[in-house]
Design an enzyme around this catalytic site. Sequence first.
Site, PDB file in Angstrom:
ATOM      1  N   GLU A   1       0.874  -1.181   0.000  1.00 30.57           N
ATOM      2  CA  GLU A   1       0.000   0.000   0.000  1.00 30.57           C
ATOM      3  C   GLU A   1       0.904   1.222   0.000  1.00 30.57           C
ATOM      4  O   GLU A   1       1.162   1.830   1.043  1.00 30.57           O
ATOM      5  CB  GLU A   1      -0.970   0.029   1.184  1.00 30.57           C
ATOM      6  CG  GLU A   1      -2.055   1.092   0.946  1.00 30.57           C
ATOM      7  CD  GLU A   1      -2.966   1.353   2.119  1.00 30.57           C
ATOM      8  OE1 GLU A   1      -3.452   0.396   2.727  1.00 30.57           O
ATOM      9  OE2 GLU A   1      -3.177   2.561   2.414  1.00 30.57           O
TER      10      GLU A   1
ATOM     11  N   HIS B   1       1.926   4.727  -2.122  1.00 32.32           N
ATOM     12  CA  HIS B   1       1.273   5.624  -3.067  1.00 32.32           C
ATOM     13  C   HIS B   1       2.228   6.621  -3.712  1.00 32.32           C
ATOM     14  O   HIS B   1       3.262   6.962  -3.163  1.00 32.32           O
ATOM     15  CB  HIS B   1       0.166   6.398  -2.353  1.00 32.32           C
ATOM     16  CG  HIS B   1      -0.778   5.528  -1.591  1.00 32.32           C
ATOM     17  ND1 HIS B   1      -1.566   4.570  -2.194  1.00 32.32           N
ATOM     18  CD2 HIS B   1      -1.056   5.438  -0.264  1.00 32.32           C
ATOM     19  CE1 HIS B   1      -2.301   3.953  -1.274  1.00 32.32           C
ATOM     20  NE2 HIS B   1      -2.004   4.454  -0.098  1.00 32.32           N
TER      21      HIS B   1
ATOM     22  N   PHE C   1      -6.016  17.558   3.030  1.00 34.64           N
ATOM     23  CA  PHE C   1      -6.031  16.905   4.336  1.00 34.64           C
ATOM     24  C   PHE C   1      -4.988  17.450   5.299  1.00 34.64           C
ATOM     25  O   PHE C   1      -5.050  17.161   6.492  1.00 34.64           O
ATOM     26  CB  PHE C   1      -5.769  15.395   4.174  1.00 34.64           C
ATOM     27  CG  PHE C   1      -6.829  14.667   3.413  1.00 34.64           C
ATOM     28  CD1 PHE C   1      -8.085  14.486   3.971  1.00 34.64           C
ATOM     29  CD2 PHE C   1      -6.587  14.170   2.144  1.00 34.64           C
ATOM     30  CE1 PHE C   1      -9.079  13.809   3.288  1.00 34.64           C
ATOM     31  CE2 PHE C   1      -7.574  13.491   1.447  1.00 34.64           C
ATOM     32  CZ  PHE C   1      -8.819  13.314   2.015  1.00 34.64           C
TER      33      PHE C   1
ATOM     34  N   HIS D   1      -9.202   0.428  -1.073  1.00 36.60           N
ATOM     35  CA  HIS D   1      -8.484   1.434  -0.274  1.00 36.60           C
ATOM     36  C   HIS D   1      -9.470   2.494   0.209  1.00 36.60           C
ATOM     37  O   HIS D   1     -10.440   2.804  -0.473  1.00 36.60           O
ATOM     38  CB  HIS D   1      -7.392   2.075  -1.146  1.00 36.60           C
ATOM     39  CG  HIS D   1      -6.553   3.069  -0.431  1.00 36.60           C
ATOM     40  ND1 HIS D   1      -6.904   4.402  -0.314  1.00 36.60           N
ATOM     41  CD2 HIS D   1      -5.376   2.919   0.234  1.00 36.60           C
ATOM     42  CE1 HIS D   1      -5.960   5.021   0.391  1.00 36.60           C
ATOM     43  NE2 HIS D   1      -5.027   4.164   0.731  1.00 36.60           N
TER      44      HIS D   1
ATOM     45  N   ASP E   1       2.091   2.292   3.826  1.00 37.50           N
ATOM     46  CA  ASP E   1       1.243   3.451   3.513  1.00 37.50           C
ATOM     47  C   ASP E   1       2.089   4.695   3.252  1.00 37.50           C
ATOM     48  O   ASP E   1       1.625   5.817   3.466  1.00 37.50           O
ATOM     49  CB  ASP E   1       0.189   3.740   4.597  1.00 37.50           C
ATOM     50  CG  ASP E   1      -1.106   4.324   4.023  1.00 37.50           C
ATOM     51  OD1 ASP E   1      -1.150   4.653   2.823  1.00 37.50           O
ATOM     52  OD2 ASP E   1      -2.076   4.468   4.799  1.00 37.50           O
TER      53      ASP E   1
END
Length: 328
Positions: free
Chosen positions: A8, A10, A23, A164, A287
């Site tokens: 995972e 990105h 965010f 996800h 992540d």
Amino acid sequence: MQGKIALEEHFAVEETLADSKGFFPDTVWGELRARLIDIQDRRLREMDANGVELMILSLNAPTVQAVADPTAARDLARRTNDYLAAEIAKRPDRFRGFAALPLQDPGHAAEELRRCVRELGFVGALVNGFSQVGDADTTTYYDEPAYRPFWREVEALGVPFYLHPRNPLLSHARIFQGHEWLLGPTWAFGQETAVHALRLTGSGLFDDCPALQIILGHMGEGLPFSMWRVDNRNAWMNLPPSYKAKRQIGDYFRENFHLTTSGNFRTSTLVDAIAEIGVDRIMFSTDWPFENVDHAARWFDSADMAEQDRARIGRENALRLFKLDLPG
Ligand code: MN
């Protein structure tokens, strides 16, 4: 542990950076922006320093899922998948790819997944929850009947589908209104994704597609901890389930799902996940760039578990699931 595989992980392209910016405060955006855009430099140094041999890369969130116009969503998916394929080709020893998919239209999504697997060599798809379709306030979840042919195609291609997180739309989630601190990884990501996974399961999807394999991040988005209760609430009433699937939800969880450790670096949580789904269905992930590779790796490498289990979770389960052919 050397030779870890992480899945995972990105990246962003210039046109999808804004999806992540909202965010985070300006104090961290400069650092996060640089991490997201990079593939070949800082990322490889982080991997080298922390025993990560291979990352399976995916586009940031929500990106394609938040593009309400189906044609624009398809074009964005194609552009970013082509970009990712070109980056992987520079270091095929270190990177693989998950396809971004325009699920606004199940036919487009099936076609793009086929292209990504057969022509670009991708090992699966990573999709950021529900899609907005037609207008920003209309959402679609993939348990709906129109998606069944898409799922049959995923099953036929023999690749996993990573579900996800994304945030719910605030207009659809009054419970979070005025409590925005609960959005994102704090709580809303897990809740949104767990409910979507339960919807897929209860719809009978895995009766129709028994070989289909779904991956959930963040140690299962809370599902391992709650799975017994899902199937055993009010047991004395002996009421038949009111969902379409033929078996208990936990049966499908143990046969059609895999979990990763992304963003959830907690040994007691891992122990519970192993107890509920089995050590062969859990895989290491970080992540990155939203979490640190060193935080994930330092925890995982020193967590109290059998070395045989560390090797499975850190590498062997991913080798098998993705049919990876790596040296060593
Ligand atoms: Mn993530």
